[in-house]
Structures are given as C-alpha cells and as structure tokens.
Design an enzyme around this catalytic site. Sequence first.
Site, PDB file in Angstrom:
ATOM      1  N   ARG A  13       0.839  -1.196   0.000  1.00  0.00           N
ATOM      2  CA  ARG A  13       0.000   0.000   0.000  1.00  0.00           C
ATOM      3  C   ARG A  13       0.872   1.244   0.000  1.00  0.00           C
ATOM      4  O   ARG A  13       1.872   1.302   0.720  1.00  0.00           O
ATOM      5  CB  ARG A  13      -0.922   0.005   1.221  1.00  0.00           C
ATOM      6  CG  ARG A  13      -2.168   0.843   1.034  1.00  0.00           C
ATOM      7  CD  ARG A  13      -3.145   0.647   2.170  1.00  0.00           C
ATOM      8  NE  ARG A  13      -3.652  -0.712   2.282  1.00  0.00           N
ATOM      9  CZ  ARG A  13      -4.659  -1.064   3.084  1.00  0.00           C
ATOM     10  NH1 ARG A  13      -5.249  -0.145   3.839  1.00  0.00           N
ATOM     11  NH2 ARG A  13      -5.067  -2.313   3.140  1.00  0.00           N
ATOM     12  N   SER A 101      -8.199  -0.475   0.031  1.00  0.00           N
ATOM     13  CA  SER A 101      -9.193  -0.689   1.074  1.00  0.00           C
ATOM     14  C   SER A 101      -9.884   0.606   1.492  1.00  0.00           C
ATOM     15  O   SER A 101     -10.531   1.264   0.694  1.00  0.00           O
ATOM     16  CB  SER A 101      -8.545  -1.388   2.268  1.00  0.00           C
ATOM     17  OG  SER A 101      -9.494  -1.768   3.220  1.00  0.00           O
ATOM     18  N   HIS A 102      -9.691   1.014   2.754  1.00  0.00           N
ATOM     19  CA  HIS A 102     -10.362   2.193   3.298  1.00  0.00           C
ATOM     20  C   HIS A 102      -9.464   3.428   3.275  1.00  0.00           C
ATOM     21  O   HIS A 102      -9.845   4.467   3.817  1.00  0.00           O
ATOM     22  CB  HIS A 102     -10.793   1.919   4.740  1.00  0.00           C
ATOM     23  CG  HIS A 102      -9.656   1.574   5.644  1.00  0.00           C
ATOM     24  ND1 HIS A 102      -9.083   0.328   5.650  1.00  0.00           N
ATOM     25  CD2 HIS A 102      -8.966   2.302   6.559  1.00  0.00           C
ATOM     26  CE1 HIS A 102      -8.093   0.312   6.525  1.00  0.00           C
ATOM     27  NE2 HIS A 102      -7.996   1.500   7.093  1.00  0.00           N
ATOM     28  N   LYS A 111      -3.465  -6.674  -2.438  1.00  0.00           N
ATOM     29  CA  LYS A 111      -3.537  -7.785  -1.503  1.00  0.00           C
ATOM     30  C   LYS A 111      -3.274  -9.059  -2.298  1.00  0.00           C
ATOM     31  O   LYS A 111      -3.876  -9.273  -3.360  1.00  0.00           O
ATOM     32  CB  LYS A 111      -4.917  -7.847  -0.835  1.00  0.00           C
ATOM     33  CG  LYS A 111      -5.224  -6.647   0.055  1.00  0.00           C
ATOM     34  CD  LYS A 111      -6.622  -6.715   0.648  1.00  0.00           C
ATOM     35  CE  LYS A 111      -6.882  -5.510   1.556  1.00  0.00           C
ATOM     36  NZ  LYS A 111      -8.251  -5.493   2.128  1.00  0.00           N
ATOM     37  N   ASP A 236     -16.711  -0.568   3.860  1.00  0.00           N
ATOM     38  CA  ASP A 236     -15.510   0.194   3.496  1.00  0.00           C
ATOM     39  C   ASP A 236     -15.254   0.074   1.993  1.00  0.00           C
ATOM     40  O   ASP A 236     -16.057  -0.505   1.250  1.00  0.00           O
ATOM     41  CB  ASP A 236     -14.313  -0.238   4.338  1.00  0.00           C
ATOM     42  CG  ASP A 236     -13.689  -1.546   3.886  1.00  0.00           C
ATOM     43  OD1 ASP A 236     -14.395  -2.382   3.296  1.00  0.00           O
ATOM     44  OD2 ASP A 236     -12.475  -1.740   4.118  1.00  0.00           O
ATOM     45  N   ASP A 238     -13.370  -1.591  -0.078  1.00  0.00           N
ATOM     46  CA  ASP A 238     -13.327  -2.868  -0.807  1.00  0.00           C
ATOM     47  C   ASP A 238     -14.235  -3.925  -0.189  1.00  0.00           C
ATOM     48  O   ASP A 238     -14.169  -5.099  -0.548  1.00  0.00           O
ATOM     49  CB  ASP A 238     -11.894  -3.387  -0.934  1.00  0.00           C
ATOM     50  CG  ASP A 238     -11.254  -3.734   0.409  1.00  0.00           C
ATOM     51  OD1 ASP A 238     -11.681  -3.180   1.443  1.00  0.00           O
ATOM     52  OD2 ASP A 238     -10.321  -4.556   0.421  1.00  0.00           O
ATOM     53  N   ASP A 240     -14.585  -5.357   2.834  1.00  0.00           N
ATOM     54  CA  ASP A 240     -14.219  -6.410   3.780  1.00  0.00           C
ATOM     55  C   ASP A 240     -14.358  -5.950   5.233  1.00  0.00           C
ATOM     56  O   ASP A 240     -14.047  -6.704   6.151  1.00  0.00           O
ATOM     57  CB  ASP A 240     -12.810  -6.969   3.515  1.00  0.00           C
ATOM     58  CG  ASP A 240     -11.699  -5.929   3.628  1.00  0.00           C
ATOM     59  OD1 ASP A 240     -11.985  -4.771   4.001  1.00  0.00           O
ATOM     60  OD2 ASP A 240     -10.542  -6.279   3.330  1.00  0.00           O
ATOM     61  N   ARG A 241     -14.874  -4.708   5.451  1.00  0.00           N
ATOM     62  CA  ARG A 241     -15.099  -4.206   6.809  1.00  0.00           C
ATOM     63  C   ARG A 241     -16.510  -3.639   6.913  1.00  0.00           C
ATOM     64  O   ARG A 241     -16.968  -2.910   6.026  1.00  0.00           O
ATOM     65  CB  ARG A 241     -14.083  -3.119   7.168  1.00  0.00           C
ATOM     66  CG  ARG A 241     -12.639  -3.619   7.034  1.00  0.00           C
ATOM     67  CD  ARG A 241     -11.672  -2.762   7.810  1.00  0.00           C
ATOM     68  NE  ARG A 241     -11.886  -1.341   7.624  1.00  0.00           N
ATOM     69  CZ  ARG A 241     -11.456  -0.401   8.466  1.00  0.00           C
ATOM     70  NH1 ARG A 241     -10.826  -0.732   9.554  1.00  0.00           N
ATOM     71  NH2 ARG A 241     -11.664   0.865   8.205  1.00  0.00           N
ATOM     72  N   HIS A 323     -13.504  -6.157  10.580  1.00  0.00           N
ATOM     73  CA  HIS A 323     -13.275  -7.416   9.861  1.00  0.00           C
ATOM     74  C   HIS A 323     -13.953  -8.538  10.650  1.00  0.00           C
ATOM     75  O   HIS A 323     -13.644  -8.751  11.820  1.00  0.00           O
ATOM     76  CB  HIS A 323     -11.780  -7.709   9.749  1.00  0.00           C
ATOM     77  CG  HIS A 323     -11.043  -6.851   8.784  1.00  0.00           C
ATOM     78  ND1 HIS A 323     -10.951  -7.147   7.440  1.00  0.00           N
ATOM     79  CD2 HIS A 323     -10.354  -5.701   8.957  1.00  0.00           C
ATOM     80  CE1 HIS A 323     -10.226  -6.226   6.827  1.00  0.00           C
ATOM     81  NE2 HIS A 323      -9.857  -5.321   7.731  1.00  0.00           N
TER      82      HIS A 323
END
Length: 450
Positions: A13, A101-102, A111, A236, A238, A240-241, A323
């Site tokens: 990232r 992601s966020h 990832k 979020d 992507d 996943d949260r 998560h």
Amino acid sequence: MIKPEVFRQYDIRGIVDEELNEESFYLIGKGFGTYLRQKGLSSLVLGGDARFTTPQFKEAFAKGALETGCTIIDLGMVATPVLYFSIWKLKTDGGAMITASHNPPQYNGCKLNLGLDSVYADELQSVLHIIQQGDFASGTGTYTQNSSINQDYKDYLVSGIKLECPVKLAIDAGNGVGGLYLPDILERLGCQVKKMYCEPDGSFPNHHPDPTIEKNMRDLSKMVVSEGYELGIGLDGDADRIGVVDEKGKLLFGDQILNILARDYLKNNPGKPIIVDVKCSKKLYDDIIKYGGVPIMYKTGHANIKMKMKELGVEFAGEMSGHIFLADRYLGYDDAIYASCRFVEIVSKTDRPVSTFLADQPEMYNTPELHIECPDDRKFEVVAKVCEELKAEGYDVLDIDGARVNFPDGWGLVRASNTTPVIVTRFEAVTEERMREIQQLIESKIYKYL
C-alpha cells in the site's frame, strides 16, 4: 526499483505516483508470478476496486505476471471478498486484488493470496526480495476474463441466508465496490433497502470509505432515524469491513457488532472458541464466556487472524476494525457483505430493536480506536519503548501486539498501525474518570518518545 516501505505487514500500500505507479505494479506482478512459479503453481484471479488508478495498475500487474508464465483470470471490478470467493469457486492457486481498502483516494495497493491464505509478513517480504533480486521466472501466460463471478457470489450468499421476516434498512457503501452487491442480495432476500452512495466512485465524494469512524456514518445515521429504518449498514472501500448504526442512529463499534454475532453463533455452537483482537472491549471477552464460548485474544490484522483460525481450527473471529471472519456456514475469510447478511438475519428473528441487543451488559466507559500520527519508520520503535517502560514500571502488560495494559478496573492499548503512519490507542474503564486517567498515563509515555 520499487520502494520497500510499501510492502507492509498484510499487503502492499502506498501513495500513487510518490510510492506506487504502473512500473511498480508491473514489478509486483512479475514478483508474485515468480513467487507462484517457484512453488510449482501458476493460476491466479485478478480483481480491482473502484479507485481511478486501479484499471491501469491491474493491467500493469497482469503484464508482469503473464511474462512469468502465469494463467490469469481477470474479474474486473470486484469486492475483495468476491476475489476470495473466486479463488475457492474457480479453484485457482492464488489471487491478487488491486485495492487500498479504506485509505484515502490518493492511495492504492495490492492484496496477495496463496489459495485462501493471505501472503503477508515474511512471505510478502519474499515477493519483495524476488523483485529486488530481479530473478524472475519467464514464460508465456494466458489471460481470460470472467464476467459471471459476481452473479455466482450473489447466488451463493442468497442461498445461505434465511430471514424470518423482511427487514427495513439503509446501506451506505461509501462509493466503494460493496454497493454492487449488498443491496441486491438483501432485496432478493425480501428486505426493504434504501441505497446510499452505492455507486462506485474512486474520488469517494461523499465521505471517506471507512464505516468504523462516526463522522463517516453521519448521513446514514440521519437517514435511519428520519425514515424509521431498523438499522443502517456501512461498508468500506473494498467491502471487507462492516459498520452498523442502530435504529437510533448510534454507531456500533466493531466489537459490539462482533458481540451480537457471537451470541447468535454460540446458540448453535456452545463451547466453541472465538478469536478476538487486542483492541476489543473486555465486555466482549466476558460476554463470550457468559454465553458459553471461549475467547482467544490475538493480534490485530486480517491476515494474522485468518492464519490463527486455520492453525486452531476456529470457525469465528473478528476485529474492532470491522473485519468479521465466519467459517460457520461460510468460507472463513473476512467478508463484510456476508457479515451484513448474518447481522440482518439476527435482526429478522426478533421484534427487539438493535439498540437493546447488548443492553444487559454491565456499563463500562471506552473510547473508539484513537490515532496519534507517527512516521512509518518510527512508529514501531515508539511503541516498543512505551511497552518496555510500562513493563519496567511493573504494569501488567500483554505484548502480543504492542502493549495492552491491564488494570483491575480497566485497560489501555498502544500499538503501531500496519497500514497507516499512526500509533493506535484505545482505553476502557469502569468510570469515565478512570478511563481518562489510564489514557493520560499511556499517552504521556507515547508523546515522550514521539
């Protein structure tokens, strides 16, 4: 040459142009392709989020991986859990998801997966080492596209969720990719869904795509209260949260969401262990025991927790960050879309409002997750010094991830974030005054070393 600092603990990232560009992703593709080929593997799925730089970065990654002889199935724009699902469904050796992601719009990243296991820590450094050595595998790979995986994923989730009655709710996808999935799935299950910011937009024009922060959920909270919805769900960037607001518009912390799901899980799985990260409230640990489960405290990080679940054979785990990992009736990875469905399933089973679900717990005062800015190259050193000082002064310190300092009437946490240049803290105690005392004690030591 690629900047080593973008290879973080769980993923890659960095800031676009400053730290990551198309050449970076070409090298990452070659590095990961070589990593797979060295293991006698070659097939991978490739997906990306809604960020503006993702299409060209995904193309550059594919170019690099193809030159190592890999077989690539391009999924297009997908949520991270859909990429995980596709590894299982299409039986590929691995996967790569272009996403930050966020993080804010100026970031991007990647990832990597070996099967359903995250490539992280030392294994991720192995990919970096391959790139630094320039010792790449060579070959001519094959490239195909798959346009049906999104429908396969939706069908799979719909088939595994049973609602006892329709639920009326609002969904704020934060202009991430989750808006392509969750509203449709819940509508197919019979819910009345109000969609908010469900169109993917890499500029994230309405708010930052992190549903665990209260200010990002304000619009959702107002909508839930004004229109009388039973709850609101945020995702979020992507997907996943997960974030949740109750019918009063109050944001539930990640450990509260996990607590509600844990109670439901333990009804059918008495005596089972549940892995919970170090940022979570003592109330959660106590509640898991009260409802017949066995709480296991472990370090923060989706990759860390998935590997611990696999090691111990645990079916359910979660983090303060939203998560949620369910191998009970599902595939075991962090999927906020699926976790949302399971939460809605719980709501459908009762006439009680969400705000009352944990009302029987003893009152404690706690902060949300707090951040203190600290450069990436110093944050671990600062935390280590604070941890060392606390131990030297005789405090009860658990150091599996930073320092969780336990007191008879509360606790405090200090740890370095693995994704952003911050030190993470959280505090909890039986009174607000005591909570502030613990906060002042630990923060004073942090600022001494900043």
